[in-house]
Design an enzyme around this catalytic site. Structure first.
Site, PDB file in Angstrom:
ATOM      1  N   CYS A  23      35.263  -6.605  10.152  1.00  0.00           N
ATOM      2  CA  CYS A  23      34.048  -5.969  10.657  1.00  0.00           C
ATOM      3  C   CYS A  23      33.370  -5.169   9.549  1.00  0.00           C
ATOM      4  O   CYS A  23      34.022  -4.459   8.784  1.00  0.00           O
ATOM      5  CB  CYS A  23      34.382  -5.056  11.833  1.00  0.00           C
ATOM      6  SG  CYS A  23      35.157  -5.934  13.213  1.00  0.00           S
ATOM      7  N   TYR A  25      31.692  -2.522   9.382  1.00  0.00           N
ATOM      8  CA  TYR A  25      31.744  -1.069   9.355  1.00  0.00           C
ATOM      9  C   TYR A  25      33.160  -0.501   9.443  1.00  0.00           C
ATOM     10  O   TYR A  25      33.334   0.716   9.535  1.00  0.00           O
ATOM     11  CB  TYR A  25      30.904  -0.474  10.489  1.00  0.00           C
ATOM     12  CG  TYR A  25      31.230  -1.030  11.860  1.00  0.00           C
ATOM     13  CD1 TYR A  25      32.475  -0.855  12.443  1.00  0.00           C
ATOM     14  CD2 TYR A  25      30.274  -1.731  12.585  1.00  0.00           C
ATOM     15  CE1 TYR A  25      32.769  -1.359  13.694  1.00  0.00           C
ATOM     16  CE2 TYR A  25      30.550  -2.235  13.851  1.00  0.00           C
ATOM     17  CZ  TYR A  25      31.797  -2.034  14.391  1.00  0.00           C
ATOM     18  OH  TYR A  25      32.081  -2.534  15.637  1.00  0.00           O
ATOM     19  N   CYS A  26      34.181  -1.334   9.429  1.00  0.00           N
ATOM     20  CA  CYS A  26      35.542  -0.838   9.629  1.00  0.00           C
ATOM     21  C   CYS A  26      35.957   0.094   8.494  1.00  0.00           C
ATOM     22  O   CYS A  26      35.895  -0.283   7.321  1.00  0.00           O
ATOM     23  CB  CYS A  26      36.528  -1.995   9.735  1.00  0.00           C
ATOM     24  SG  CYS A  26      38.229  -1.439  10.057  1.00  0.00           S
ATOM     25  N   SER A 127      37.051  -3.419  21.877  1.00  0.00           N
ATOM     26  CA  SER A 127      35.884  -3.200  21.020  1.00  0.00           C
ATOM     27  C   SER A 127      34.822  -4.255  21.315  1.00  0.00           C
ATOM     28  O   SER A 127      35.066  -5.446  21.163  1.00  0.00           O
ATOM     29  CB  SER A 127      36.287  -3.267  19.544  1.00  0.00           C
ATOM     30  OG  SER A 127      37.219  -2.260  19.234  1.00  0.00           O
ATOM     31  N   CYS A 265      40.819  21.022  16.234  1.00  0.00           N
ATOM     32  CA  CYS A 265      41.347  19.660  16.422  1.00  0.00           C
ATOM     33  C   CYS A 265      42.762  19.608  15.848  1.00  0.00           C
ATOM     34  O   CYS A 265      43.459  20.621  15.811  1.00  0.00           O
ATOM     35  CB  CYS A 265      40.414  18.629  15.789  1.00  0.00           C
ATOM     36  SG  CYS A 265      40.116  18.863  14.015  1.00  0.00           S
ATOM     37  N   CYS A 280      44.832  12.899  10.754  1.00  0.00           N
ATOM     38  CA  CYS A 280      43.806  12.356  11.653  1.00  0.00           C
ATOM     39  C   CYS A 280      43.475  10.936  11.244  1.00  0.00           C
ATOM     40  O   CYS A 280      43.603  10.565  10.069  1.00  0.00           O
ATOM     41  CB  CYS A 280      42.552  13.246  11.591  1.00  0.00           C
ATOM     42  SG  CYS A 280      41.090  12.580  12.422  1.00  0.00           S
ATOM     43  N   ASP A 281      43.016  10.151  12.188  1.00  0.00           N
ATOM     44  CA  ASP A 281      42.653   8.759  11.941  1.00  0.00           C
ATOM     45  C   ASP A 281      41.526   8.629  10.917  1.00  0.00           C
ATOM     46  O   ASP A 281      41.428   7.627  10.212  1.00  0.00           O
ATOM     47  CB  ASP A 281      42.222   8.112  13.272  1.00  0.00           C
ATOM     48  CG  ASP A 281      42.074   6.608  13.167  1.00  0.00           C
ATOM     49  OD1 ASP A 281      42.979   5.960  12.620  1.00  0.00           O
ATOM     50  OD2 ASP A 281      41.048   6.081  13.634  1.00  0.00           O
ATOM     51  N   CYS A 325      23.993  28.008  18.048  1.00  0.00           N
ATOM     52  CA  CYS A 325      23.290  26.926  18.754  1.00  0.00           C
ATOM     53  C   CYS A 325      23.464  27.057  20.265  1.00  0.00           C
ATOM     54  O   CYS A 325      24.538  27.418  20.758  1.00  0.00           O
ATOM     55  CB  CYS A 325      23.821  25.580  18.287  1.00  0.00           C
ATOM     56  SG  CYS A 325      23.063  24.152  19.100  1.00  0.00           S
TER      57      CYS A 325
END
Length: 420
Positions: A23, A25-26, A127, A265, A280-281, A325
């Protein structure tokens, strides 16, 4: 036995970055460079079993949840996952349950896979970026062939076997232009659960600073607003859209379920095929490698100062512009990976998607505020299971009674929420 001090979810990569697709954009295919010389990206059985034991021991919940990711995990073959289930049964405490989820591109699914998913009650993330010209624009095979036909065959099998299927749609610079058509496609195929993931690829060697496939912040905001209006008018109770549920959680005093919208996170790390633990991924590189489960337990790494600092940095580096904000409680600066532009007053660390999120969260705020009023008036209690919201009102019309409007739907699926 010591357990984690808070809930966590691990993205396990038993096949590393290996995938049968290429893909455009992977962001994970390139992670192969972290393991030069590795010829087999396949988590060995001894590491797999050790991970399962450590995950079970660290888990805080009665239901112990595993999330299998890649690359493309199904290239391991179904026997590998049969072994996973057997190992989980072997080590599962008598008073607890185990739930599995798998993220897949769907191209390798067949009846055998779906029979297995149904029998073992796997939840499946699929996906899918929209109709053919949208999906096949980026999601292609290694030799650049289209994939939608194969994905849709997998999707139809999942539906036939009544397997919970969450659609993950990457929103890029092309499909963002067609929100109504894209959403109409998902409605046509009877998608029940949808997540929209905005594509942001930072590239400092371009005039825009991002890739041509990257969605613009403004376009993403317009996209979300357009789909939200359609969903609010016609599809409440019929289709669950993750970001809409995230916004609605505030009406009931619920913490965000998605790490990108939480104040801090660090609760969704990665375990790679060789047991390496990353924060994190989106931060799988040597700077954010905490250790390896063969040397340091999963629990120790979850509680480590390095991992806690990673999570706390999300809050500590939030620019003043974000802190002040009006929709901060809905966004909290989103994912740190996207914080690479400057605020209007020149401070670093503003999220690239800020303008879009600000437009959308302001747009849906009246709806969320009305939900909060409805909750107070009717003593609604909310229960969240993964990202699926169930409302239990205390009203004259029972939540499971036919809706008085005559739609044929249950009241909980119709006019209860349309009143807001």
């Amino acid at each position: 036995m010591a357990r984690a001090s808070r809930k966590f979810q691990v993205f396990v990569k038993p096949v590393g970055s290996k995938c049968n697709l290429s893909c455009r954009y992977c962001y994970y295919l390139e992670k192969e460079y972290l393991y030069p010389g590795d010829e087999v990206f396949r988590m060995p059985v001894n590491i797999l079993e050790e991970y399962i034991i450590q995950h079970i021991n660290a888990s805080t919940d009665p239901v112990i949840r595993f999330s299998w990711h890649g690359g493309e995990p199904t290239i391991l073959g179904i026997d590998y996952f049969r072994n996973i289930v057997n190992l989980q049964r072997k080590h599962r405490p008598a008073n607890r349950q185990i739930a599995n989820g798998i993220q897949t591109n769907g191209t390798l699914l067949n009846e055998e896979w779906c029979e297995f998913f149904e029998r073992e009650r796997f939840a499946v993330g699929l996906s899918l970026d929209g109709p053919q010209e949208m999906h096949d624009r980026c999601r292609v095979t290694k030799d650049q062939k289209p994939t939608l036909e194969r994905v849709m065959k997998g999707y139809e099998l999942l539906r036939r076997y009544n397997i919970q299927c969450d659609i993950l749609c990457v929103v890029n610079s092309y499909n963002v232009q067609y929100p109504t058509r894209l959403y109409g496609f998902f409605k046509h195929i009877k998608a029940r659960y949808i997540s929209f993931l905005p594509l942001v690829e930072q590239q400092k060697d371009t005039s825009r600073g991002v890739s041509d496939d990257t969605v613009s912040a403004e376009a993403f905001g317009h996209f979300l607003c357009a789909i939200f209006d359609e969903w609010k008018n016609n599809d409440i109770g019929k289709i669950d859209i993750q970001i809409f549920e995230e916004a609605s959680r505030l009406a009931f005093g619920q913490e965000h379920s998605l790490c990108m919208f939480r104040k801090t996170c660090g609760d969704i790390p990665v375990v790679e095929h060789n047991g390496d633990f990353f924060s994190c991924d989106h931060f799988v590189d040597n700077e954010y490698k905490i250790g390896n489960i063969q040397d340091t337990s999963l629990l120790e790494m979850l509680k480590s100062p390095e991992q806690r600092k990673f999570g706390q940095n999300k809050l500590d580096t939030l620019p003043r512009y974000c802190r002040e904000c009006e929709v901060r409680d809905m966004c909290n600066g989103e994912c740190p990976k996207n914080r690479f532009i400057q605020t209007p007053d020149g401070e670093d660390g503003l999220n690239y998607l800020c303008a879009g999120y600000r437009e959308f969260f302001n747009h849906c705020r009246p709806f969320v505020d009305q939900l909060a009023i409805l909750q107070r008036q009717n003593n609604i209690e909310i229960q969240i299971q993964t990202t699926k919201t169930k409302l239990q009102p205390n009203t004259e019309v029972g939540r499971n009674d036919p809706c008085p409007c005559g739609s044929g739907l249950k009241y909980k699926k119709c006019c209860l929420l349309k009143r807001s």
